[in-house]
Scaffold this motif. Structure first.
Motif, PDB file in Angstrom:
ATOM      1  N   LEU A  25      47.954 -11.196 -20.253  1.00 13.46           N
ATOM      2  CA  LEU A  25      48.375  -9.965 -19.422  1.00 13.46           C
ATOM      3  C   LEU A  25      48.430  -8.699 -20.093  1.00 13.46           C
ATOM      4  CD1 LEU A  25      51.343 -10.234 -16.803  1.00 13.46           C
ATOM      5  CD2 LEU A  25      51.201  -8.464 -18.721  1.00 13.46           C
ATOM      6  N   LEU A  29      45.834  -5.501 -19.164  1.00 13.36           N
ATOM      7  CA  LEU A  29      46.418  -4.480 -18.565  1.00 13.36           C
ATOM      8  C   LEU A  29      46.207  -3.179 -19.649  1.00 13.36           C
ATOM      9  CD1 LEU A  29      50.153  -4.931 -16.895  1.00 13.36           C
ATOM     10  CD2 LEU A  29      48.071  -4.054 -15.867  1.00 13.36           C
ATOM     11  N   ILE A 273      45.324 -11.362 -15.313  1.00 12.61           N
ATOM     12  CA  ILE A 273      46.827 -11.205 -15.001  1.00 12.61           C
ATOM     13  C   ILE A 273      47.176 -12.375 -14.347  1.00 12.61           C
ATOM     14  CG2 ILE A 273      48.516 -10.223 -13.921  1.00 12.61           C
ATOM     15  CD1 ILE A 273      47.087  -7.639 -14.924  1.00 12.61           C
ATOM     16  N   ALA A 313      54.574  -6.072 -18.604  1.00  7.34           N
ATOM     17  CA  ALA A 313      53.927  -4.959 -18.107  1.00  7.34           C
ATOM     18  C   ALA A 313      54.060  -3.725 -18.413  1.00  7.34           C
ATOM     19  CB  ALA A 313      53.834  -5.194 -16.708  1.00  7.34           C
ATOM     20  N   ALA A 363      49.630  -5.304 -11.944  1.00  6.65           N
ATOM     21  CA  ALA A 363      50.416  -6.670 -12.548  1.00  6.65           C
ATOM     22  C   ALA A 363      51.143  -7.148 -11.633  1.00  6.65           C
ATOM     23  CB  ALA A 363      51.201  -5.727 -13.683  1.00  6.65           C
TER      24      ALA A 363
END
Length: 847
Positions: A25, A29, A273, A313, A363
């Motif tokens: 993740l 991101l 994600i 995130a 996210a």
């Protein structure tokens, strides 16, 4: 203690600074957010620089340009009523050392009056500020000094004028608005230009009038009023907010493309994600079940893991924004000279806010499905999940509403912040369609695998079975692999098409020299004799050369007045200011008639014109329509006799408008010529002889040396290609991260199967072969899908967005696709080695 406070306490205990389980993740991101932050910061900085430097870039609040003639007395008087006027002239010329004509260099001669520059600062090397040169003083570009071996204090001769070099140019404020340079610049006074004798009737010179208007005046309104009064005089108008319209359009298109690529990277990251959160929750399966057994309800579970995901995130977004700002100077250096980029670090709060919002929306939107699915699964089902995957049924998923809301927010933000909302909406719609198509292909592949005949070989039979067995990750793998491989194809097709366009539009084989302002009559004979004497085997081509402005076009009796158009059609460069004109008895070399007929030799009827077919299509011009031009302050009209397809790659004389001789031959004009040297004559001595001979015999003529111009064009196009490659690479990196995550998720799901097979006697080699066979089957199908999706998207980028020709190198595209497939297999094998090393007893005790 409130539910959220308790959830945060439990969430904080489950997190560590290394974010184990959430690294995919974070990687996805960081990549997507950094790309958006860098692109937004860079384009925002360029936009602010263009706005802030508009006056100095243009040299005034308003610029009025005429080709081939000075402004008439009434026109000049009207300008002076608007504000202070600075007059200048720009033309090609030849410069040489005063004491010798053996060496000469083609230059762009810029004559300015005493008021120049109205805005901005002109500087010389050493940091000295200066204004317009006085008398017979000249400011020279460093390239002139390098080529001729001259410096400040030395003497220079241009035409009949002998000049003293006063200094070397360091900063020319209005350089960007002048357009593409065809040689190093020499700046002189109006007196020096008059002494040179270079400006004659029909010379290829451009008069520029820069105006400084009162602070409260609107330059655009003044420009419209001036154009309305002198609608047919051939003026080309620029205002300070559009100092370089071509540069504005390029920045807007490049920025839009880069933002779309960054959005694609974030979209691909969203898949990663979703996969990363699924893997993370799978790792926390026992913890979730334990929490539910101890009394936590579904809301508590969602709050705990939502806070963990949000913390990861936010850390990733912060790092991505910092990285985006940090790499902006590197992008600026790569595009230096191509765009007006502010130096050093630039922070654009708006761009960073948009990038951060995109990251947070992506996210939360893509984390919602696995998070909400874990909410409603009973504790005992979670404990048995590896042996008996929970059934999904046909009910509407809980995550449908929040995902729909999140996607609506992403689309709304993209459309609201885009300068071309329909393009952004279309791109996002296309991305959603691709996502749905890949998901459908994944389901279809599972359905087909369940119904195909069973192969006799055990490994192939089991590989086929793994595509449709309960809990199979086929759909997720198809989406991830499809996006990753399509990104490889997209990058290869775009890059090779740009390379092909550079090679085609900037050819290696081109005339060595363009010669302008060759006088009619005896001058043309002198020119031919000089070339024949210096380079007997050189190919010479000469054409009449004039400049004029299209002022009306269309059917007779219903012509469209260009001055009344609110906006020039996007693809019509023919209507944008003055253009080169010529006349000819025969169809020009490299041209093919596509409609109508050519006029006969010695034609003496109604004036006719032949038009480039692409330009005719852009403005709706047909054979039989009329065209009116402004030429040296007078109007001339001709009927469209034919349309032509022009081979622009010939790099010769390619005119959008070619008239019958009786339409233009009586107008004052000169000739333009090309000189193409034979291979044996491409020697420095021959080149010096041609330039020196032209300076002596035809001092009023000027030369454009093609080699340096081609090098400059290749550099600029190469910078564009570098920017596109860098942006597309971000999407590929995101695709690779997603690919690695999907393989890791599939690895966790197949661990139980591998252990059972090991217990039943399968060797590690057999398990490895089974894994390779399964991914080979997937890649064989997805390679075709990626070729179609990636190739189609690349076609849209090259043809529709950048308006280049579609010329990918399919050999390289297939090679890149093959490398991508190989990379998938390597990642699959490397990612599954830990499964093969797992001892069956340990794995069975952990179930």
């Amino acid at each position: 203690m409130s539910r959220w406070a308790l959830a945060w306490r439990l969430a904080r205990r489950g997190l560590d600074w290394r974010f184990r389980g959430l690294r995919l993740l974070i990687v996805c991101l960081v990549l997507g957010t950094a790309a958006l932050a860098a692109i937004g910061t860079l384009t925002g900085g360029i936009g602010r620089e263009l706005a802030a430097r508009g006056q100095s870039m243009l040299g005034g609040d308003l610029e009025l340009t005429l080709a081939g003639r000075e402004a008439a007395a009434d026109e000049l008087a009207a300008m002076r009523r608007l504000g202070a006027v600075s007059q200048g002239v720009r033309l090609q010329a030849m410069a040489r050392r005063a004491e010798s004509a053996d060496d000469a260099v083609p230059v762009e001669l810029k004559a300015v009056d005493a008021r120049w520059p109205l805005y901005g600062a002109f500087t010389l090397e050493g940091g000295r500020k200066a204004g317009a040169p006085r008398g017979m003083t000249a400011w020279i570009d460093a390239g002139v000094g390098d080529r001729l071996g001259v410096k400040a204090g030395d003497r220079l001769k241009i035409g009949n004028a002998e000049l003293v070099i006063g200094g070397v140019i360091a900063g020319e404020p209005d350089r960007l608005s002048e357009g593409f340079a065809l040689g190093p610049t020499v700046i002189v006074s109006e007196e020096a230009l008059a002494r040179s004798g270079l400006v004659q009737v029909g010379s290829m010179a451009r008069w520029k009038y820069r105006l400084r208007v009162p602070a409260k005046a609107d330059p655009a309104a003044l420009a419209d009023a001036f154009k309305a009064r002198f609608a047919h005089s051939g003026f080309q108008v620029k205002t300070r907010d559009k100092a370089s319209p071509g540069l504005d359009r390029f920045v807007e298109r490049m920025g839009q493309f880069l933002v779309l690529v960054a959005l694609a990277a974030l979209g691909i990251a969203g898949i990663g994600i979703a996969g990363g959160v699924s893997s993370y929750l799978e790792m926390r399966r026992a913890s979730i079940a334990t929490l539910k057994i101890l009394g936590a309800d579904a809301g508590d579970v969602v709050r705990i893991y939502l806070l963990q995901i949000a913390a990861a995130a936010l850390a990733a977004i912060t790092l991505g924004l910092a990285l985006g700002v940090g790499i902006t100077p590197l992008l600026a250096r790569a595009l230096e000279g191509l765009l007006p980029i502010p130096p050093g670090f630039t922070v654009d709060a708006g761009a960073l806010a948009v990038a951060g919002t995109y990251g947070l929306l992506i996210a939360l939107t893509f984390a919602a499905p696995p998070l909400l699915e874990a909410r409603r699964v009973p504790a005992m089902a979670l404990l048995r999940a590896r042996v008996t995957p929970p059934g999904r049924g046909w009910r509407v998923p809980l995550w449908a509403a929040p995902v729909g809301l999140g996607l609506s927010g992403i689309v709304g933000l993209a459309v609201f912040t885009s300068p071309q909302p329909w393009l952004a909406a279309g791109f996002l719609g296309g991305a959603a369609a691709v996502f749905a198509l890949l998901a459908l292909i994944g389901r279809g592949l599972s359905w087909l695998a369940a119904r195909l005949p069973r192969p006799k070989r055990p490994l192939l039979r089991m590989a086929l079975g793994n595509l449709h067995r309960p809990g199979a990750q086929t759909s997720a793998l198809v989406v991830a692999l499809g996006f990753a491989l399509a990104a490889f194809v997209l990058l290869a097709a775009v890059q090779t098409s740009i390379d092909a366009n550079i090679a085609k539009r900037v050819p290696e084989r081109a005339p060595d020299y363009f010669v302008l302002d060759v006088p009619k009559g005896a001058g043309t004979e002198t020119f031919k004799a000089l070339v024949a004497r210096t380079a007997p085997h050189a190919a010479v081509r000469m054409v009449p050369s004039l400049r004029g402005t299209v002022i009306a076009y269309g059917p007779e009796g219903a012509m469209t007045d260009v001055a009344t158009l609110k906006a020039i059609p996007e693809d019509s460069w023919l209507l944008r200011g003055d253009r080169g004109l010529t006349y000819a008895d025969q169809v020009p070399q490299g041209n093919v008639l596509t409609a109508g007929r050519w006029w006969p030799q010695d034609y003496s009827g109604e004036p006719l014109v032949s038009v480039d077919e692409d330009q005719a299509k852009a403005i709706g011009l047909k054979v039989g329509d009329k065209l009116r031009i402004s030429l040296l302050g007078t109007e001339r009209e001709a009927r469209v006799a034919s349309l032509r397809r022009i081979d622009w790659s010939s790099f010769g004389f390619n005119y959008g408008l070619v008239f019958s001789p009786n339409a233009l031959a009586d107008a004052p004009h000169t000739y333009a010529a090309t000189i193409t040297l034979a291979t044996a004559e491409k020697r420095p001595a021959v080149r010096r002889g041609i330039l020196a001979g032209l300076v002596k015999a035809l001092p009023e003529s000027s030369v454009i040396e093609v080699g340096p111009v081609l090098g400059q064009a290749r550099t600029l196009l190469g910078q564009v290609g570098t920017a596109i490659f860098a942006a597309a690479s971000v999407a590929v990196l995101a695709g690779l991260a997603v690919l690695a995550g999907a393989i890791a998720a599939a690895r966790a799901a197949r661990q139980y199967d591998s252990v059972i097979l090991r217990v039943l006697g399968a060797s590690r080699g057999q398990l490895l072969a089974l894994l390779a066979a399964e991914y080979a089957l997937l890649c064989a199908v997805l390679a075709v899908v990626a070729l179609v999706l990636g190739g189609g998207t690349a076609w849209l980028v090259i043809v529709e967005l950048f308006e280049f020709d579609w010329e990918p190198d399919w050999g390289r595209v297939f090679a890149v696709l093959g490398a991508g497939v190989g990379l998938v297999l390597v990642l699959a094998v490397a990612g599954s080695l830990s499964v093969l090393r797992t001892r069956p007893a340990e794995a069975l005790r952990a179930l």
